[in-house]
Scaffold this motif. Structure first.
Motif, PDB file in Angstrom:
ATOM      1  N   ARG A   1      39.381  38.546  38.464  1.00 42.89           N
ATOM      2  CA  ARG A   1      38.829  39.495  39.349  1.00 42.89           C
ATOM      3  C   ARG A   1      38.175  40.488  38.899  1.00 42.89           C
ATOM      4  O   ARG A   1      38.163  40.785  37.575  1.00 42.89           O
ATOM      5  CB  ARG A   1      40.413  40.262  39.932  1.00 42.89           C
ATOM      6  CG  ARG A   1      40.062  41.344  41.017  1.00 42.89           C
ATOM      7  CD  ARG A   1      41.361  42.001  41.452  1.00 42.89           C
ATOM      8  NE  ARG A   1      42.333  40.829  41.979  1.00 42.89           N
ATOM      9  CZ  ARG A   1      42.235  40.250  43.387  1.00 42.89           C
ATOM     10  NH1 ARG A   1      41.419  40.835  43.946  1.00 42.89           N
ATOM     11  NH2 ARG A   1      42.989  39.471  43.710  1.00 42.89           N
TER      12      ARG A   1
ATOM     13  N   ALA B   1      26.694  40.866  47.045  1.00 40.40           N
ATOM     14  CA  ALA B   1      27.932  41.370  46.521  1.00 40.40           C
ATOM     15  C   ALA B   1      27.677  42.838  46.398  1.00 40.40           C
ATOM     16  O   ALA B   1      27.208  43.451  45.400  1.00 40.40           O
ATOM     17  CB  ALA B   1      28.388  40.673  45.238  1.00 40.40           C
TER      18      ALA B   1
ATOM     19  N   ASP C   1      34.252  36.927  48.261  1.00 32.99           N
ATOM     20  CA  ASP C   1      34.783  38.235  48.496  1.00 32.99           C
ATOM     21  C   ASP C   1      36.355  38.158  48.764  1.00 32.99           C
ATOM     22  O   ASP C   1      36.982  37.052  48.705  1.00 32.99           O
ATOM     23  CB  ASP C   1      33.880  38.887  49.446  1.00 32.99           C
ATOM     24  CG  ASP C   1      34.184  38.297  50.995  1.00 32.99           C
ATOM     25  OD1 ASP C   1      35.089  37.174  51.054  1.00 32.99           O
ATOM     26  OD2 ASP C   1      33.176  38.385  51.941  1.00 32.99           O
ATOM     27  N   GLN C   2      36.820  39.487  49.237  1.00 34.67           N
ATOM     28  CA  GLN C   2      38.101  39.506  49.491  1.00 34.67           C
ATOM     29  C   GLN C   2      38.491  38.675  50.623  1.00 34.67           C
ATOM     30  O   GLN C   2      39.969  38.414  50.746  1.00 34.67           O
ATOM     31  CB  GLN C   2      38.485  40.973  49.599  1.00 34.67           C
ATOM     32  CG  GLN C   2      38.322  41.831  48.205  1.00 34.67           C
ATOM     33  CD  GLN C   2      39.681  41.398  47.261  1.00 34.67           C
ATOM     34  OE1 GLN C   2      39.117  40.591  46.283  1.00 34.67           O
ATOM     35  NE2 GLN C   2      40.737  41.630  47.365  1.00 34.67           N
TER      36      GLN C   2
ATOM     37  N   MET D   1      32.190  32.414  43.544  1.00 36.84           N
ATOM     38  CA  MET D   1      32.547  33.722  43.487  1.00 36.84           C
ATOM     39  C   MET D   1      32.717  33.898  45.026  1.00 36.84           C
ATOM     40  O   MET D   1      32.100  33.569  45.950  1.00 36.84           O
ATOM     41  CB  MET D   1      31.309  34.607  43.370  1.00 36.84           C
ATOM     42  CG  MET D   1      31.286  36.031  43.217  1.00 36.84           C
ATOM     43  SD  MET D   1      29.534  36.823  43.365  1.00 36.84           S
ATOM     44  CE  MET D   1      30.083  38.595  43.542  1.00 36.84           C
TER      45      MET D   1
ATOM     46  N   LEU E   1      30.159  33.464  48.095  1.00 35.31           N
ATOM     47  CA  LEU E   1      29.094  34.332  47.808  1.00 35.31           C
ATOM     48  C   LEU E   1      27.996  33.581  47.047  1.00 35.31           C
ATOM     49  O   LEU E   1      26.769  33.600  46.901  1.00 35.31           O
ATOM     50  CB  LEU E   1      29.322  35.541  47.335  1.00 35.31           C
ATOM     51  CG  LEU E   1      30.227  36.442  48.306  1.00 35.31           C
ATOM     52  CD1 LEU E   1      30.540  37.990  47.705  1.00 35.31           C
ATOM     53  CD2 LEU E   1      29.354  36.576  49.686  1.00 35.31           C
TER      54      LEU E   1
ATOM     55  N   GLU F   1      32.944  46.614  45.732  1.00 36.25           N
ATOM     56  CA  GLU F   1      33.974  46.022  46.262  1.00 36.25           C
ATOM     57  C   GLU F   1      34.411  45.042  45.274  1.00 36.25           C
ATOM     58  O   GLU F   1      33.846  44.812  44.101  1.00 36.25           O
ATOM     59  CB  GLU F   1      33.003  44.897  47.053  1.00 36.25           C
ATOM     60  CG  GLU F   1      32.695  45.493  48.561  1.00 36.25           C
ATOM     61  CD  GLU F   1      31.947  44.690  49.508  1.00 36.25           C
ATOM     62  OE1 GLU F   1      31.879  43.517  49.455  1.00 36.25           O
ATOM     63  OE2 GLU F   1      31.361  45.244  50.418  1.00 36.25           O
ATOM     64  N   THR F   2      35.701  44.408  45.348  1.00 34.76           N
ATOM     65  CA  THR F   2      36.318  43.216  44.427  1.00 34.76           C
ATOM     66  C   THR F   2      36.091  42.157  44.821  1.00 34.76           C
ATOM     67  O   THR F   2      35.899  41.633  45.951  1.00 34.76           O
ATOM     68  CB  THR F   2      37.849  43.922  44.627  1.00 34.76           C
ATOM     69  OG1 THR F   2      38.001  45.187  44.067  1.00 34.76           O
ATOM     70  CG2 THR F   2      38.616  42.978  43.426  1.00 34.76           C
ATOM     71  N   PHE F   3      35.559  41.289  43.660  1.00 32.52           N
ATOM     72  CA  PHE F   3      35.409  39.849  43.864  1.00 32.52           C
ATOM     73  C   PHE F   3      36.160  38.904  43.041  1.00 32.52           C
ATOM     74  O   PHE F   3      36.911  39.358  41.959  1.00 32.52           O
ATOM     75  CB  PHE F   3      33.891  39.699  43.620  1.00 32.52           C
ATOM     76  CG  PHE F   3      32.907  40.520  44.280  1.00 32.52           C
ATOM     77  CD1 PHE F   3      32.609  40.037  45.641  1.00 32.52           C
ATOM     78  CD2 PHE F   3      32.564  41.709  44.080  1.00 32.52           C
ATOM     79  CE1 PHE F   3      31.904  40.862  46.544  1.00 32.52           C
ATOM     80  CE2 PHE F   3      31.816  42.550  44.855  1.00 32.52           C
ATOM     81  CZ  PHE F   3      31.294  42.031  46.158  1.00 32.52           C
TER      82      PHE F   3
END
Length: 163
Positions: free
Chosen positions: A38, A92, A120-121, A118, A126, A96-98
């Protein structure tokens, strides 16, 4: 060593790039050859449009794939990259958290193949990295991130003492 013990060990001995990017190892499965990291997109890693820069994403993907190969190997190895390809599917955004999920496609004696995604939440893909790497047995010190920056730690044989 079971998955929980390896997870704890790898969390306590972060690669300098992993620490620099703020990648947090969340899960590891040795049998399946998978990992999950994360990361929060920090402003200093973004381009002027406020998106995470592609080279930063590539580094995080490479760390996720390499860690999967290391975990799957079941021994202390280094995994220098031979080649990789990255495809980017969406931006991205800063803050934001990935998730970065690595997986071994084929573990060979000297060459292995892996991928990393990768997400996203919401689980949207992505970016994807495909890679091949050498698998090299390691004996001796390793360079790991510490509270005072990178430092050498003793290998399994204990020949080098920590700085």
């Amino acid at each position: 060593m079971d998955d929980a013990e390896l997870l704890q060990r790898m969390r306590s001995r972060k690669a300098p790039t992993t620490a620099l990017l703020g990648l947090e190892l969340e899960a590891i499965n040795q049998e399946a050859g998978t990992t999950r990291f994360r990361m929060v997109a920090r402003p200093e890693f973004c381009n002027p449009m406020g998106n995470l820069q592609g080279g930063i994403i590539t580094t995080a993907l490479d760390d996720a794939a390499a860690t999967a190969v290391i975990a799957r190997s079941g021994r202390r190895v280094g995994v220098p990259t031979i080649e990789f390809k990255v495809s980017f599917f969406g931006p991205a955004r800063v803050g934001e958290t990935f998730l970065f999920e690595g997986r071994v496609l084929k573990l060979g004696r000297t060459i292995s193949f892996a991928e990393a995604d990768m997400l996203d939440q919401k689980g949207k893909l992505l970016a994807r990295l495909t890679t091949s790497c050498m698998v090299i047995d390691v004996d001796g010190p390793g360079l790991f991130a510490g509270e005072n920056g990178p430092s050498l730690l003793a290998g399994e044989n204990g020949k080098v003492k920590p700085e």
